[in-house]
Design an enzyme around this catalytic site. Sequence first.
Site, mmCIF file in Angstrom:
data_model
loop_
_atom_site.group_PDB
_atom_site.id
_atom_site.type_symbol
_atom_site.label_atom_id
_atom_site.label_comp_id
_atom_site.label_asym_id
_atom_site.label_seq_id
_atom_site.Cartn_x
_atom_site.Cartn_y
_atom_site.Cartn_z
ATOM 1 N N ASP A 56 0.836 -1.188 0.000
ATOM 2 C CA ASP A 56 0.000 0.000 0.000
ATOM 3 C C ASP A 56 0.880 1.249 0.000
ATOM 4 O OD1 ASP A 56 -2.733 1.248 0.501
ATOM 5 O OD2 ASP A 56 -1.609 2.014 2.221
ATOM 6 N N GLU B 65 14.097 -14.814 -1.080
ATOM 7 C CA GLU B 65 14.405 -15.970 -0.230
ATOM 8 C C GLU B 65 13.254 -16.970 -0.226
ATOM 9 O OE1 GLU B 65 15.682 -15.159 3.755
ATOM 10 O OE2 GLU B 65 16.587 -13.253 3.155
#
Length: 546
Positions: A210, A268
């Site tokens: 956001d 990751e």
Amino acid sequence: MPTIPNNTANLPADWWRSAVIYQVYPRSFLDSNGDGVGDLPGITSKLDYIAALGADIVWISPFFTSPMKDFGYDVADYCDVDPLFGTLADFDRLVARAHALGLKVMIDQVLSHSADNHPWFVESRTSRDNPKADWYVWADQKPDGTAPNNWLSVFGGSAWQWEPRRGQYYLHDFLASQPDLNFHNPAVQQAQLDNLRFWLERGVDGFRFDSCNFPFHDAQLRDNPPAPLRDARSVSAVNPYGMQAHVYDKTQPENIAYLQRVRAVLDEYQAISIGEIGTDDALAAMADYTSGGDKLHMAYSFNLLTEEFSAAHIRTQVEQFEAKVADGWASWSVGNHDSVRVMTRWGGQQPSPSLAKVVLAVQVALKGTPCLYQGDELALTEADLPFEALQDPYGIPFWPQFKGRDGCRTPMPWVAGAAHGGFSTAQPWLPVPPEHLERAVDVEEQDGDSPLRFAQNILAWRRTQPQLLSGEIHFFDAPEPVLAFRRDLPGHRTVLAAFNLGTEAVTFDWPAAAQAAELTGHGLPASQQGAQITLPAHGGWFGTLA
């Protein structure tokens, strides 16, 4: 805490480029416990619907612990579920069910600000020397007691709020109850990265960030200059926020390095990201934030969320983005929880359901990842709510010139003949407009020509067209309201696409090679005679070069 594998491990690295995102606004999707507010179990029960629609990614708007002054975009605990929506166990069940259906789960993250009752801010506001004193943006008043500079809040008025306990002002880009975190503090950056890891460990496949260009501010707190051209795209035309050029209060260069840290964490876990960018030159920021493969995977702006609706406008947005970025990626969105519903915004008070079909066809044919907002597949219109029904803190002070965002947030109508459209057994937090009942899911599922059936068909068809998934895009000059372009992918025939955005029939002559064969399966009306294509109102045509 359980470690749940995400749902992207066995997919190509760029799988998200060909995906379709479906946004769920939890408060308004389905209420499972009869309190009038949608919740996580309600979403879980309707994941089959989303999968059948043809979406690949479910973006879920905030469900975190919150005072709900901005309905979840004011976070009091980044690592827990607000009881209004359920529990962490409910969320885990949602993720497991989504993954079983082949769906990926993307959740909202509100990094730039928190709620004012977040423990970080509760501590920070008590003094100038506590351990969290520098976790938010604090500044001294001017000699006359006024705010440190001229920065404005997106929701109206000054972006500064006086705090008597510290004898200082704090910055809030949105509500005064949404204080801005100080991302110049490395501890704040790390805390938010840790919060991302919490959800990644629970199997989340990605994040929608956001206001992702808001975290950093100018450390010198310099005044913004006047805007050379008033911004009426990312904010209402009656909002003075658009009168400033937002040079210093957002979209700062330090944000690039932080997004690179975010991307390292995402990589990751093989997770993805999409960023919301509202700024004066949104296309340039989209390019900056998605290029290089080391920041956001994709981004969207408000440029297609305005009342501007023409072939020329859509073409301009895509071409300007393509010109600014070599390897970045856009997500083209025409509806979300912050914008007047596209049917009303682009179709007026009595829009034809065929408008929803051609708009969706354009979305899935453009180069980029389509993002659909719940209910747009039903051709829902903007709800016209009376002042006493409004809930949005943005709309109430600007009413009636700007009625806020409640009109696009009303509950999903699932069953036409059920109380409240099958959304809840109780009075919903916002009323279900009577006109939405005729567009309820159960009604449209029984109508082979409905917008919902069209959406299911064209999303399934898109999967069979690799040119639309990853090909380059080049536009043709065409008379308004015709939008025409080609999608080119090495090893495949060129796909041609033409759409009539207007309400009158148009005959269009291809300026390219005339030996084109029509592609079938998309479901839009059109006729072809050689190089000449006749498009009825809201018609569309796809073809391949011989």
